[in-house]
Design an enzyme around this catalytic site. Structure first.
Site, PDB file in Angstrom:
ATOM      1  N   HIS A  87       0.842  -1.197   0.000  1.00  0.00           N
ATOM      2  CA  HIS A  87       0.000   0.000   0.000  1.00  0.00           C
ATOM      3  C   HIS A  87       0.877   1.246   0.000  1.00  0.00           C
ATOM      4  CE1 HIS A  87       1.071  -0.442   4.238  1.00  0.00           C
ATOM      5  NE2 HIS A  87       0.723   0.816   4.435  1.00  0.00           N
ATOM      6  N   ASP A  99       0.471   5.145   2.002  1.00  0.00           N
ATOM      7  CA  ASP A  99      -0.343   5.770   3.045  1.00  0.00           C
ATOM      8  C   ASP A  99      -1.220   6.894   2.498  1.00  0.00           C
ATOM      9  OD1 ASP A  99       0.970   4.122   4.852  1.00  0.00           O
ATOM     10  OD2 ASP A  99       2.483   5.636   5.343  1.00  0.00           O
ATOM     11  N   HIS A 101       4.829   0.166   0.312  1.00  0.00           N
ATOM     12  CA  HIS A 101       5.526  -0.568   1.365  1.00  0.00           C
ATOM     13  C   HIS A 101       4.622  -1.654   1.929  1.00  0.00           C
ATOM     14  CE1 HIS A 101       3.547   2.840   3.390  1.00  0.00           C
ATOM     15  NE2 HIS A 101       3.473   2.077   4.467  1.00  0.00           N
ATOM     16  N   ARG A 152       5.009   6.311  14.217  1.00  0.00           N
ATOM     17  CA  ARG A 152       4.918   6.846  12.865  1.00  0.00           C
ATOM     18  C   ARG A 152       4.312   8.233  12.858  1.00  0.00           C
ATOM     19  NH1 ARG A 152       0.963   4.605   8.205  1.00  0.00           N
ATOM     20  NH2 ARG A 152      -0.174   6.490   8.756  1.00  0.00           N
TER      21      ARG A 152
END
Length: 297
Positions: free
Chosen positions: A116, A118, A273, A288
Site C-alpha cells: 500500500h 499511506d 511498502h 509513525r
C-alpha cells in the site's frame, strides 16, 4: 518615496549539501541510507535539503542508531511539512501527532501487511511518513519498499499511453470503516480506531508526475484502490491486477531490516511498502508520523 523590493533582493539559493553526510544507495531502484546525522539535533537547511533530495530520488531513506524523544520526532517531521494526524491508528499517549504501529507477542494480526501507500484515499494524499523503531523482534518484522518510478518505467509504451488518461478511485471505507471484515474479526481492535470516520473517497491519476522529482510514477495500490474511474469493478480488476503483480516484482523492491533506533522516511508518491508479519510470539513497536501532501496530477 516608497521602496520597491524585487524577488531577487530577498531570494537566496538552496544551501549546498552537507559535506559530512553520506547518501548510500541500497537497492537498485529504491532506498538509500543517510549517515552522519544525529536527528535528535534540529536539522539545518543543508541537511534538510540533502534528505529531501535523496527522498525524491530514492523513494525512501534510512537512518541507523537514532535516539529520539517524541518531541524530537515531531520536530524532525515538521522540517518537511505539516503533520497529517492519522485518523485511525491509536496515538502514542500524550502525543496525538504520533501514531502507534504496534503488535504484541500474543497478537496475530499486524498493521500494514499488504502492499500500500499511506493515505491515498485522501484528496491530498500524504507526502511522506517517518517510522521510528522502538522495539523489534529478534528476527523478522522487516519492511519491503517498492519503487513506483521503476514500475512505471518498465511498462510498455502502449500501456503507458493507455494509462495516461485514466484515473482511479481510492477509499478508506473497506479497510478502516464499519463494514471492514478484518477489523471485525481480528485482534486489530484497539489498535485501529474510529471506524465511523472512515468516509474518505478520492480520485487520482493512475500515473502521476511526482511534484518534487518530475518523474512519472504508478499511483494505484492493492489496499486502497477500488477501481478505474468510469469502469466496472470487473473491468478494473483485470487491469489493476496486472499492475499490482507487475509493481510488486522483486527487482523493483528493497527489504529493510529494522534495529531499535532505525528510522525509515518514505515518499508515499513514489513507493509502496509492506510490513512482513513473520515474527509471531514477539513484540514490535514503531512510532509513525505522517507528513501532509498536496493534490496529485
Amino acid at each position: 518615496m516608497s521602496q520597491i523590493h524585487s524577488f531577487a533582493d530577498t531570494w537566496l539559493p538552496p544551501a549546498p549539501p552537507r559535506a559530512d553526510l553520506s547518501v548510500t544507495p541500497l537497492g537498485v531502484h529504491v532506498g538509500a541510507e543517510i549517515a552522519g546525522l544525529d536527528l535528535a539535533v534540529p536539522l539545518d537547511d543543508a541537511a534538510r535539503d540533502t534528505i529531501a533530495a535523496a527522498l525524491a530520488e530514492y523513494g525512501v531513506v534510512f537512518f541507523r542508531g537514532q535516539n529520539l524523544t517524541p518531541e524530537q520526532h515531531i520536530a524532525l517531521a515538521e522540517r518537511f511539512g505539516q503533520i497529517d494526524v492519522n485518523r485511525f491508528f491509536k496515538a502514542v499517549d500524550g502525543h496525538p501527532k504520533i501514531a502507534e504501529v504496534r503488535k504484541e507477542a500474543h497478537q496475530a494480526a499486524n498493521i500494514g501487511g499488504q502492499w500500500h501507500t499511506d493515505h491515498s484515499y485522501d484528496a491530498e494524499p500524504a507526502k511522506g511518513s517517518i517510522l521510528y523503531a522502538r522495539a523489534v523482534p529478534r528476527v523478522g518484522g522487516d519492511t519491503l519498499f517498492a519503487s513506483m518510478y521503476a514500475a512505471y518505467d518498465a511498462l510498455s509504451d502502449g500501456l503507458k499511453a493507455t494509462l495516461a488518461s485514466l484515473r482511479a478511485v481510492h477509499s478508506s471505507r473497506h479497510v478502516f470503516g464499519v463494514a471492514s471484515r478484518s477489523l471485525a474479526t481480528s485482534d486489530l481492535k484497539g489498535r485501529i480506531l474510529n471506524a465511523e470516520a472512515a468516509t474518505q473517497d478520492a480520485v487520482h491519476p493512475v500515473v502521476i508526475t511526482h511534484p518534487d522529482s518530475g518523474r512519472k510514477a504508478l499511483y494505484v495500490n492493492p489496499n486502497f484502490t477500488l477501481r478505474i474511474e468510469g469502469w466496472t469493478e470487473a473491468e478494473s480488476a483485470a487491469l489493476l491486477g496486472y499492475l499490482y503483480e507487475h509493481a510488486s516484482r522483486p527487482e523493483f523492491a528493497y527489504r529493510f531490516q529494522w534495529r531499535v533506533g532505525s528510522i525509515a522516511f518514505w515518499d508515499n508518491r513514489a513507493t509502496w511498502h509492506l510490513a512482513l508479519n513473520d515474527y509471531h510470539g514477539e513484540r514490535r513497536l514503531m512510532h509513525r508520523i505522517t507528513i501532509a501532501g498536496e493534490a496529485l496530477h
